[in-house]
Design a protein around this motif. Structure first.
Motif, mmCIF file in Angstrom:
data_model
loop_
_atom_site.group_PDB
_atom_site.id
_atom_site.type_symbol
_atom_site.label_atom_id
_atom_site.label_comp_id
_atom_site.label_asym_id
_atom_site.label_seq_id
_atom_site.Cartn_x
_atom_site.Cartn_y
_atom_site.Cartn_z
ATOM 1 N N LEU A 80 -14.678 -17.585 2.408
ATOM 2 C CA LEU A 80 -14.314 -17.152 1.066
ATOM 3 C C LEU A 80 -15.536 -16.605 0.333
ATOM 4 C CD1 LEU A 80 -11.736 -17.091 -0.641
ATOM 5 C CD2 LEU A 80 -12.352 -19.336 -1.539
ATOM 6 N N GLY A 81 -16.672 -17.271 0.520
ATOM 7 C CA GLY A 81 -17.905 -16.808 -0.117
ATOM 8 C C GLY A 81 -18.294 -15.408 0.326
ATOM 9 N N ARG A 82 -18.057 -15.097 1.601
ATOM 10 C CA ARG A 82 -18.388 -13.756 2.099
ATOM 11 C C ARG A 82 -17.528 -12.687 1.431
ATOM 12 N NH1 ARG A 82 -19.206 -16.736 6.944
ATOM 13 N NH2 ARG A 82 -17.043 -16.417 7.642
ATOM 14 N N VAL A 83 -16.276 -13.021 1.137
ATOM 15 C CA VAL A 83 -15.419 -12.064 0.429
ATOM 16 C C VAL A 83 -15.962 -11.816 -0.973
ATOM 17 C CG1 VAL A 83 -13.096 -11.639 -0.460
ATOM 18 C CG2 VAL A 83 -13.391 -12.703 1.788
ATOM 19 N N PHE A 84 -16.345 -12.870 -1.671
ATOM 20 C CA PHE A 84 -16.927 -12.712 -3.013
ATOM 21 C C PHE A 84 -18.247 -11.943 -2.949
ATOM 22 C CE2 PHE A 84 -13.821 -15.825 -4.258
ATOM 23 C CZ PHE A 84 -13.679 -15.693 -5.626
ATOM 24 N N ASP A 85 -19.009 -12.130 -1.881
ATOM 25 C CA ASP A 85 -20.265 -11.388 -1.728
ATOM 26 C C ASP A 85 -20.020 -9.890 -1.545
ATOM 27 O OD1 ASP A 85 -21.754 -13.730 -1.870
ATOM 28 O OD2 ASP A 85 -21.920 -13.950 0.321
ATOM 29 N N GLN A 86 -18.893 -9.558 -0.914
ATOM 30 C CA GLN A 86 -18.623 -8.171 -0.529
ATOM 31 C C GLN A 86 -18.038 -7.330 -1.663
ATOM 32 O OE1 GLN A 86 -16.438 -7.902 3.139
ATOM 33 N NE2 GLN A 86 -16.093 -5.694 2.981
ATOM 34 N N TYR A 87 -17.331 -7.968 -2.604
ATOM 35 C CA TYR A 87 -16.627 -7.224 -3.654
ATOM 36 C C TYR A 87 -17.044 -7.707 -5.041
ATOM 37 C CZ TYR A 87 -13.581 -6.132 0.294
ATOM 38 O OH TYR A 87 -13.090 -5.736 1.512
ATOM 39 N N PRO A 88 -17.007 -6.824 -6.039
ATOM 40 C CA PRO A 88 -17.354 -7.219 -7.416
ATOM 41 C C PRO A 88 -16.179 -7.890 -8.121
ATOM 42 C CG PRO A 88 -16.853 -4.888 -7.375
ATOM 43 C CD PRO A 88 -16.754 -5.365 -5.946
ATOM 44 N N VAL A 89 -15.758 -9.040 -7.599
ATOM 45 C CA VAL A 89 -14.587 -9.728 -8.146
ATOM 46 C C VAL A 89 -14.870 -10.184 -9.577
ATOM 47 C CG1 VAL A 89 -13.073 -11.734 -7.899
ATOM 48 C CG2 VAL A 89 -13.850 -10.490 -5.855
ATOM 49 N N GLU A 108 0.839 -1.214 0.000
ATOM 50 C CA GLU A 108 0.000 0.000 0.000
ATOM 51 C C GLU A 108 0.866 1.253 0.000
ATOM 52 O OE1 GLU A 108 -4.012 -1.329 2.446
ATOM 53 O OE2 GLU A 108 -2.227 -0.775 3.587
ATOM 54 N N GLN A 109 1.951 1.213 0.775
ATOM 55 C CA GLN A 109 2.864 2.360 0.859
ATOM 56 C C GLN A 109 3.492 2.652 -0.507
ATOM 57 O OE1 GLN A 109 5.739 1.889 4.007
ATOM 58 N NE2 GLN A 109 6.996 3.599 3.312
ATOM 59 N N ILE A 110 3.896 1.607 -1.207
ATOM 60 C CA ILE A 110 4.495 1.791 -2.534
ATOM 61 C C ILE A 110 3.469 2.303 -3.532
ATOM 62 C CG2 ILE A 110 5.595 0.618 -4.486
ATOM 63 C CD1 ILE A 110 6.669 -1.442 -2.406
ATOM 64 N N ALA A 111 2.287 1.676 -3.528
ATOM 65 C CA ALA A 111 1.285 1.970 -4.551
ATOM 66 C C ALA A 111 0.436 3.198 -4.231
ATOM 67 C CB ALA A 111 0.370 0.756 -4.738
ATOM 68 N N GLY A 112 0.416 3.599 -2.958
ATOM 69 C CA GLY A 112 -0.344 4.789 -2.590
ATOM 70 C C GLY A 112 -1.844 4.600 -2.600
ATOM 71 N N LYS A 113 -2.299 3.369 -2.342
ATOM 72 C CA LYS A 113 -3.736 3.087 -2.368
ATOM 73 C C LYS A 113 -4.023 1.955 -1.394
ATOM 74 C CE LYS A 113 -7.516 2.151 -5.610
ATOM 75 N NZ LYS A 113 -7.869 1.909 -7.034
ATOM 76 N N PRO A 114 -5.147 2.027 -0.666
ATOM 77 C CA PRO A 114 -5.467 0.935 0.269
ATOM 78 C C PRO A 114 -5.795 -0.366 -0.446
ATOM 79 C CG PRO A 114 -7.272 2.516 0.169
ATOM 80 C CD PRO A 114 -6.133 3.121 -0.600
ATOM 81 N N ILE A 115 -5.448 -1.465 0.199
ATOM 82 C CA ILE A 115 -5.697 -2.801 -0.351
ATOM 83 C C ILE A 115 -6.524 -3.577 0.668
ATOM 84 C CG2 ILE A 115 -4.656 -4.951 -1.180
ATOM 85 C CD1 ILE A 115 -2.099 -3.275 -1.795
ATOM 86 N N PRO A 116 -7.783 -3.864 0.385
ATOM 87 C CA PRO A 116 -8.594 -4.633 1.333
ATOM 88 C C PRO A 116 -7.978 -6.005 1.593
ATOM 89 C CG PRO A 116 -9.973 -3.640 -0.361
ATOM 90 C CD PRO A 116 -8.558 -3.441 -0.794
ATOM 91 N N PHE A 117 -7.952 -6.377 2.881
ATOM 92 C CA PHE A 117 -7.362 -7.651 3.277
ATOM 93 C C PHE A 117 -8.324 -8.419 4.179
ATOM 94 C CE2 PHE A 117 -5.140 -9.870 6.802
ATOM 95 C CZ PHE A 117 -4.678 -10.956 6.074
ATOM 96 N N HIS A 118 -8.442 -9.729 3.928
ATOM 97 C CA HIS A 118 -9.257 -10.604 4.761
ATOM 98 C C HIS A 118 -8.434 -11.831 5.128
ATOM 99 C CE1 HIS A 118 -13.071 -8.439 4.008
ATOM 100 N NE2 HIS A 118 -12.459 -8.111 2.875
ATOM 101 N N GLN A 119 -8.282 -12.064 6.416
ATOM 102 C CA GLN A 119 -7.546 -13.240 6.863
ATOM 103 C C GLN A 119 -8.479 -14.444 6.781
ATOM 104 O OE1 GLN A 119 -5.336 -12.802 10.481
ATOM 105 N NE2 GLN A 119 -4.726 -14.955 10.558
ATOM 106 N N VAL A 120 -8.430 -15.104 5.646
ATOM 107 C CA VAL A 120 -9.307 -16.233 5.348
ATOM 108 C C VAL A 120 -8.474 -17.350 4.744
ATOM 109 C CG1 VAL A 120 -11.265 -17.036 3.952
ATOM 110 C CG2 VAL A 120 -11.322 -14.752 4.955
#
Length: 337
Positions: free
Chosen positions: A65-74, A45-57
């Motif tokens: 894993l299904g909840r992550v797919f539900d949350q984002y338009p992957v 994130e520091q290098i790219a200058g943008k937040p990266i959503p992270f889920h410890q799954v």
């Protein structure tokens, strides 16, 4: 475009996060952190200058894993998550088959349920038979000789079968050779747990004084200096290969080598590291290890033809960036954090 990156806190995954953001993608990371550090994501994130959503799954956790797919338009997936140490795989093969194969089956099931059909798979040159002649092409004989390599080879077959069953699936099987180096910033790099399994992290530990001597297994191979020759590839070049694969998705399942097409010996690497670091890096010559090949390097021409990719960094660049990372972070991500 949102790309799910499994194992995104790892060595290669963290570098891919940077490349994705710089190319305009939005990565989302799932990682169980069993052999990685969340700090790597913060550094990306520091290098790219943008937040990266992270889920410890864990990818074997279907509901999580299904909840992550539900949350984002992957829309696409880059799949790194898995255990990766060749030697360890022979000691705990059940863990390797469970993590690598069962986990990938869960991932595919969740992708299918959410209508996500594009996957770039982290495969390995270990899928090739040790009897295959160099340079290795994608049609060289296959025949993994350890449980780690077998999980990669089995998953390649799984993905080929899945693609044959439904034309919506699009898979790239990226067969890596020997990733080394670090991001030029020195903020992210390779941070193995315990004693490193791979050459360059071990050399780095000797150069920083964390380990006393580098064991070199065999100096009597039919190579220019008697030590084993491998195709070392800069991790940033490798990361860019994943980006090119995303840009060139096509129906079906295709394998492509990611290597430089050049071989360097163990002592080539040691000498380059001595020159860059100014450290003596003592070596201890030991007998050959069972299963080690004299020479292994890629024919990377298919990658150029199919995904318009070729490696750009030299061995000197790889070593210089590795030393920059190691000297700034002698304790890996546990330094200055």
């Amino acid at each position: 475009m949102t790309v799910l990156v499994t194992g995104g806190a790892g060595f290669i995954g963290s570098h891919v996060l940077v490349e994705l953001i710089e190319a305009g993608y939005q990565p989302v990371v799932v990682d169980n952190l069993c052999n990685s550090q969340q700090t790597a994501i913060a550094r990306a994130e520091q290098i790219a200058g943008k937040p990266i959503p992270f889920h410890q799954v864990d990818i074997r956790d279907k509901a999580g894993l299904g909840r992550v797919f539900d949350q984002y338009p992957v829309s696409q997936v880059i799949h790194f998550a898995g255990l990766k140490a060749v030697g360890e795989s022979s000691q705990i093969p059940l863990s390797y088959y469970d993590n690598n194969i069962a986990g990938t089956l869960v991932l595919l099931d969740v992708m299918q349920a959410h209508g996500v059909w594009d996957l770039v798979f982290s495969s390995s040159a270990t899928v090739y038979s040790p009897e295959a002649t160099v340079p290795l092409t994608e049609s060289s004989p296959l025949g993994a000789i350890n449980p780690y390599g077998r999980t990669k080879l089995m998953l390649e077959q799984v993905l080929a079968d899945v693609a044959a069953s439904d034309s919506r699936w699009r898979f790239w099987l990226l067969r890596y050779f020997n990733p080394i180096g670090a991001h030029p910033s020195g903020l992210i790099g390779e941070d193995p747990n315990g004693i490193p399994n791979n050459l360059v992290p071990y050399v780095a530990k000797v150069a920083t004084g964390a380990l006393p001597v580098l064991p070199v297994f065999g100096d009597d191979y039919p190579t220019p200096d008697g030590t084993g020759v491998r195709d070392y590839i800069h991790v940033v070049d490798l990361a860019r290969g994943h980006l090119q694969a995303l840009r060139h998705m096509a129906s079906g399942c295709r394998a492509v080598n990611l290597g430089t097409g050049k071989g360097y010996s163990v002592m080539d690497v040691v000498k380059a590291y001595r020159a860059v670091s100014g450290q003596p890096i003592p070596v201890d010559i030991k007998p050959r290890r069972a299963g080690d090949q004299a020479t292994c390097y890629a024919d990377p021409s298919a990658a150029k033809a199919l995904i318009d990719w070729s490696a750009e960094y030299s061995l000197d660049d790889m070593i210089a960036h590795s030393w920059h990372w190691a000297s700034k972070n002698p304790n890996g991500y546990r330094t200055n954090d």
